[in-house]
Motif scaffolding. Structure first.
Motif, PDB file in Angstrom:
ATOM      1  N   GLY A   1      80.558  85.633 -46.878  1.00 23.07           N
ATOM      2  CA  GLY A   1      81.291  84.426 -47.251  1.00 23.07           C
ATOM      3  C   GLY A   1      80.447  83.509 -48.105  1.00 23.07           C
ATOM      4  N   ASP A   2      80.201  82.263 -47.619  1.00 27.79           N
ATOM      5  CA  ASP A   2      79.384  81.296 -48.342  1.00 27.79           C
ATOM      6  C   ASP A   2      77.918  81.347 -47.937  1.00 27.79           C
ATOM      7  N   SER A   3      77.541  82.409 -47.278  1.00 28.99           N
ATOM      8  CA  SER A   3      76.147  82.518 -46.863  1.00 28.99           C
ATOM      9  C   SER A   3      75.589  83.883 -47.223  1.00 28.99           C
ATOM     10  N   ILE A   4      74.256  83.966 -47.210  1.00 33.53           N
ATOM     11  CA  ILE A   4      73.552  85.214 -47.492  1.00 33.53           C
ATOM     12  C   ILE A   4      72.626  85.481 -46.315  1.00 33.53           C
ATOM     13  N   LEU A   5      72.766  86.629 -45.703  1.00 35.90           N
ATOM     14  CA  LEU A   5      71.909  87.027 -44.598  1.00 35.90           C
ATOM     15  C   LEU A   5      70.764  87.866 -45.157  1.00 35.90           C
ATOM     16  N   LEU A   6      69.542  87.443 -44.894  1.00 39.22           N
ATOM     17  CA  LEU A   6      68.354  88.167 -45.331  1.00 39.22           C
ATOM     18  C   LEU A   6      67.784  88.941 -44.149  1.00 39.22           C
ATOM     19  N   LEU A   7      67.424  90.198 -44.403  1.00 43.71           N
ATOM     20  CA  LEU A   7      66.976  91.079 -43.323  1.00 43.71           C
ATOM     21  C   LEU A   7      65.634  91.711 -43.660  1.00 43.71           C
ATOM     22  N   ARG A   8      64.932  92.099 -42.608  1.00 46.86           N
ATOM     23  CA  ARG A   8      63.711  92.877 -42.734  1.00 46.86           C
ATOM     24  C   ARG A   8      63.858  94.098 -41.848  1.00 46.86           C
ATOM     25  N   ASP A   9      64.000  95.265 -42.455  1.00 46.94           N
ATOM     26  CA  ASP A   9      64.209  96.503 -41.701  1.00 46.94           C
ATOM     27  C   ASP A   9      65.380  96.349 -40.723  1.00 46.94           C
ATOM     28  N   SER A  10      66.485  95.829 -41.252  1.00 49.36           N
ATOM     29  CA  SER A  10      67.755  95.644 -40.536  1.00 49.36           C
ATOM     30  C   SER A  10      67.754  94.470 -39.565  1.00 49.36           C
ATOM     31  N   ALA A  11      66.615  93.829 -39.337  1.00 53.55           N
ATOM     32  CA  ALA A  11      66.565  92.680 -38.429  1.00 53.55           C
ATOM     33  C   ALA A  11      66.765  91.400 -39.227  1.00 53.55           C
ATOM     34  N   PRO A  12      67.626  90.475 -38.760  1.00 55.26           N
ATOM     35  CA  PRO A  12      67.836  89.218 -39.487  1.00 55.26           C
ATOM     36  C   PRO A  12      66.552  88.397 -39.586  1.00 55.26           C
ATOM     37  N   VAL A  13      66.270  87.936 -40.791  1.00 53.82           N
ATOM     38  CA  VAL A  13      65.087  87.105 -41.048  1.00 53.82           C
ATOM     39  C   VAL A  13      65.478  85.654 -41.292  1.00 53.82           C
ATOM     40  N   ALA A  14      66.496  85.452 -42.117  1.00 57.24           N
ATOM     41  CA  ALA A  14      66.905  84.100 -42.475  1.00 57.24           C
ATOM     42  C   ALA A  14      68.330  84.118 -42.993  1.00 57.24           C
ATOM     43  N   ARG A  15      68.937  82.945 -42.984  1.00 55.15           N
ATOM     44  CA  ARG A  15      70.283  82.806 -43.538  1.00 55.15           C
ATOM     45  C   ARG A  15      70.277  81.657 -44.541  1.00 55.15           C
ATOM     46  N   LEU A  16      70.832  81.942 -45.729  1.00 60.08           N
ATOM     47  CA  LEU A  16      71.051  80.923 -46.746  1.00 60.08           C
ATOM     48  C   LEU A  16      72.527  80.565 -46.735  1.00 60.08           C
ATOM     49  N   THR A  17      72.833  79.297 -46.585  1.00 59.63           N
ATOM     50  CA  THR A  17      74.213  78.834 -46.607  1.00 59.63           C
ATOM     51  C   THR A  17      74.406  77.963 -47.837  1.00 59.63           C
ATOM     52  N   LEU A  18      75.376  78.353 -48.662  1.00 68.40           N
ATOM     53  CA  LEU A  18      75.619  77.657 -49.919  1.00 68.40           C
ATOM     54  C   LEU A  18      76.689  76.603 -49.742  1.00 68.40           C
ATOM     55  N   ALA A  19      76.483  75.476 -50.379  1.00 66.18           N
ATOM     56  CA  ALA A  19      77.441  74.369 -50.323  1.00 66.18           C
ATOM     57  C   ALA A  19      77.458  73.703 -51.684  1.00 66.18           C
ATOM     58  N   PRO A  20      78.432  72.846 -51.941  1.00 66.51           N
ATOM     59  CA  PRO A  20      78.389  72.100 -53.203  1.00 66.51           C
ATOM     60  C   PRO A  20      77.082  71.317 -53.313  1.00 66.51           C
ATOM     61  N   ALA A  21      76.328  71.618 -54.335  1.00 68.22           N
ATOM     62  CA  ALA A  21      75.089  70.907 -54.641  1.00 68.22           C
ATOM     63  C   ALA A  21      74.064  70.950 -53.514  1.00 68.22           C
ATOM     64  N   ALA A  22      74.027  72.031 -52.750  1.00 64.30           N
ATOM     65  CA  ALA A  22      73.046  72.130 -51.664  1.00 64.30           C
ATOM     66  C   ALA A  22      72.892  73.580 -51.225  1.00 64.30           C
ATOM     67  N   VAL A  23      71.716  73.877 -50.689  1.00 57.82           N
ATOM     68  CA  VAL A  23      71.433  75.164 -50.068  1.00 57.82           C
ATOM     69  C   VAL A  23      70.718  74.884 -48.755  1.00 57.82           C
ATOM     70  N   ALA A  24      71.267  75.412 -47.653  1.00 64.28           N
ATOM     71  CA  ALA A  24      70.617  75.279 -46.352  1.00 64.28           C
ATOM     72  C   ALA A  24      70.023  76.625 -45.965  1.00 64.28           C
ATOM     73  N   ILE A  25      68.862  76.584 -45.330  1.00 66.37           N
ATOM     74  CA  ILE A  25      68.153  77.809 -44.954  1.00 66.37           C
ATOM     75  C   ILE A  25      67.726  77.700 -43.502  1.00 66.37           C
ATOM     76  N   GLU A  26      67.932  78.770 -42.756  1.00 69.07           N
ATOM     77  CA  GLU A  26      67.504  78.805 -41.360  1.00 69.07           C
ATOM     78  C   GLU A  26      66.728  80.085 -41.103  1.00 69.07           C
ATOM     79  N   ALA A  27      65.548  79.954 -40.517  1.00 69.27           N
ATOM     80  CA  ALA A  27      64.768  81.115 -40.104  1.00 69.27           C
ATOM     81  C   ALA A  27      65.374  81.676 -38.818  1.00 69.27           C
ATOM     82  N   LEU A  28      65.588  82.984 -38.768  1.00 72.17           N
ATOM     83  CA  LEU A  28      66.274  83.601 -37.626  1.00 72.17           C
ATOM     84  C   LEU A  28      65.339  84.401 -36.725  1.00 72.17           C
TER      85      LEU A  28
END
Length: 666
Positions: A66-93
């Motif tokens: 959807g409006d986010s990008i899930l980043l993985l390392r060897d299939s394990a979630p590493v971080a999530r980028l969530t896109l918004a109008p004029a902003a990017v939120a990032i969370e370490a997982l």
């Protein structure tokens, strides 16, 4: 404007307003996370901060959700980028990961600015800038003896990146701005020309994005985001504020300034609450109520000054000395920060005396300080302005009433301190009339603080801690929402035999006259240093430049109106009006005062001429000779008393500028 995502062979790209924001691939990740291991040491507002990150993880796969990008390392979630109008939120997982590095895209020849109030470099390229409010240090140059001595005696030498007012905002010459919306410890890293990196000590981050067709609109957007200060009152811009700290004798000394023909709008007596002598020099007694012996019948004195059109200014900071009456009052009412391991108040050594720290995370404590001290002790006796000093010293091991981690609260403290001062002015209906000035800052201070000052420069011409840093401070702070800046005319810090020279005093007058507020300071060792009333020649110098400063008040009023309407600062880097000329991007030793005046102060010891860049097309008129110069680079004579100053002949204020020649000749 929405952040857009597109993919390429093995990665993805984020774009904003038609500009590449970041590119990510397994071989060149745009994001890395880790588990931090911080070590923080503080001594009198100077910090040593180190980290030993472990389990550093770079993603090697990704998927769009959807409006986010899930980043993985060897299939394990590493971080999530969530896109918004004029902003990017990032969370370490990854469990326990509390460090995030984000690498934004950079073009090879791109210039970046920002970082809050920077003293050494306007363009940030090629260096790292920790975002942590602190003492800037004395010397700020590891190659000098003064910096070495100060480092050896308390971590107090500083470096090029130390600042009272950091702000994790960068602007680029693609007219893109990126702001980290966090008070966490962070670093802007511009060492790699292919990327602009942020290191953030937090498991969650949010970046706000701004884009424009040119720098003026970009600066305007940022000033709207962080809050525009109110216009300065007429009294603050209509003459010089004379700083004296000799008790009752200050009033007699002020008369000498007036008799010499100085245009005086205020008398600033920072010693109004008393003094204490320390090895650093003459310090103040940090108990914010008038000292009856040093200043007997101060309200009557203030009233008499007011009748002559002169305001009285004082001093306060957000700490209370343990040997003062207000400390006991604050302690009894629960207004002080506590130790982590006990109920006792946390005490900070400020240099041979201990102080309690006001806990501004408590609404009751903010209200108490604003009402009990700033209103009842200051505004209610007629004080119309004050230095709202410090704000950088919150230790990282205090216990705060609202439960906030002190590492997160440390950078927030200057903002809370600005709010307290602004609230006091509001309580008495004095916003826009009373003027307090601050050195400490962080994102959002500009909405509350009407005036910055550049801190405690050394009394010299040194590259990283002398007179020239005042210009860089004003230009950098102005890009992120602070319309008005000024400095201690004459400098402040005098240590280890470093004392003021006549030349320095003269050159600082020439610079201070072209700031919205002109204010002198006696420094930390007044008895060892020249003062503006030490000799008839220095007194005449100060008087002459104060008259010129007062003469420019109609133009400064125009700049205040412009700041309110557009967010543009009074003192501006040349590229703000001439963005097509990339050679101007790193110019930091001269400035535009509004659009129509160009000021090139002399900031090198012994110099009697200097190279001046006249930007744009057409010509500029030399203020002291009336000679017109074509745009370009010129070597301009600059004897003491005649620093290079030029104006646009087509300016609506050209007659006002032309009259400066007569003032300086008189």
């Amino acid at each position: 404007m929405q952040v857009q995502i597109s993919t390429f062979e093995d990665g993805f790209q984020l774009d904003f307003a038609g500009r590449t924001l970041l590119r990510h691939s397994p071989s060149c990740p745009a994001l890395v996370t880790a588990r931090g291991d911080a070590r923080v040491e503080m001594y009198r507002g100077n910090f040593r901060i180190e980290d030993a990150p472990a389990d550093v993880t770079a993603p090697n796969a990704w998927q769009v959700e959807g409006d986010s990008i899930l980043l993985l390392r060897d299939s394990a979630p590493v971080a999530r980028l969530t896109l918004a109008p004029a902003a990017v939120a990032i969370e370490a997982l990854t469990a326990g990961h509390d460090r995030i590095w984000v690498h934004f895209h950079a073009e090879p020849d791109e210039t970046i600015w920002g970082g809050g109030e920077q003293m050494s470099y306007l363009a940030l390229n090629g260096r790292r800038y920790p975002m942590w409010t602190s003492e800037p240090g004395v010397g700020r140059d590891k190659s000098t003896d003064l910096t070495r001595i100060m480092d050896e005696t308390g971590m107090a030498g500083g470096d090029y990146w130390n600042t009272n007012y950091p702000q994790p905002t960068l602007l680029t010459s693609r007219w893109l701005a990126i702001h980290l919306d966090s008070t966490s410890y962070s670093v802007i890293d511009a060492c790699d020309q292919t990327r602009h990196s942020f290191e953030v000590w937090s498991p969650k981050v949010r970046f706000e994005l701004f884009a424009a067709d040119g720098p003026q609109d970009l600066v305007s957007q940022l000033s709207t985001r962080f809050g525009r200060p109110r216009a300065l009152p007429d009294w603050a811009i209509g003459g010089a504020i004379v700083g004296l700290k000799q008790g009752e004798k200050s009033f007699d000394r002020l008369e000498a300034f007036i008799d010499a023909g100085a245009a005086v709008s205020g008398l600033w007596c920072e010693d109004w609450a008393g003094i204490r002598e320390t090895s650093f020099g003459r310090r103040l007694f940090w108990d914010w109520q008038r000292h009856e012996t040093r200043y007997p019948d101060l309200p009557a004195r203030i009233k008499a000054l007011n009748e002559r059109g002169i305001r009285f200014l004082a001093y306060a900071n957000p700490y209370l000395a343990v040997d003062g009456a207000l400390y006991q009052e604050a302690l009894a009412e629960g207004h002080l920060c506590r130790r982590l391991d006990a109920e006792e108040p946390y005490l900070v050594d400020f240099g041979e005396f201990d102080c309690g720290v006001l806990d501004f995370t408590r609404a009751e404590s903010r209200e108490w300080f604003a009402r009990r001290i700033l209103c009842e002790e200051m505004l209610d006796i007629g004080i119309d302005g004050w230095m709202a000093d410090f704000g950088e010293y919150l230790p990282t091991d205090v216990r705060l009433a609202n439960g906030m981690d002190a590492m997160e609260a440390h950078n927030l403290w200057p903002l809370l301190w600005a709010q307290v001062n602004d609230d006091a002015a509001a309580m008495r209906g004095k916003q826009g009339e009373a003027v307090f000035f601050m050195r400490a800052g962080f994102s959002g201070v500009s909405a509350h603080c009407p005036l910055l000052w550049a801190g405690d420069q050394s009394v010299d011409f040194t590259r990283h801690d002398g007179i020239g840093t005042v210009i860089t401070a004003a230009l950098s702070a102005g890009l992120v929402g602070n319309a008005y800046s000024h400095s201690d005319c004459g400098g402040y810090t005098s240590l280890h035999g470093n004392i003021r020279s006549v030349e320095l005093m003269q050159r600082w007058c020439e610079l201070a006259a072209f700031a919205p507020v002109m204010r002198s300071h006696e420094g930390n060792r007044p008895d060892d240093n020249l003062q503006y009333d030490s000799t008839p020649e220095l007194l005449a110098c100060f008087a002459r430049w104060s008259r010129l400063h007062a003469h420019l008040a109609p133009y400064v009023r125009h700049l205040c109106d412009e700041a309110l309407a557009t967010g543009l600062p009074a003192q501006r880097p040349l590229f703000l009006h001439y963005p097509e000329d990339s050679s101007l991007y790193a110019v930091q030793d001269q400035f535009l005062y509004g659009a129509d005046l160009l000021v090139a102060p002399v900031i090198e010891q012994g110099a009697t001429s200097r190279r001046v860049v006249l930007p744009g097309e057409g010509s500029w008129r030399h203020a002291w000779t009336g000679i017109d110069y074509v745009c370009g680079t010129h070597d301009i004579a600059a004897p003491i008393g005649h620093p290079p100053v030029f104006y646009r002949t087509d300016s609506a204020f050209a007659p006002l500028f032309a009259a400066m020649q007569g003032i300086m000749a008189g």
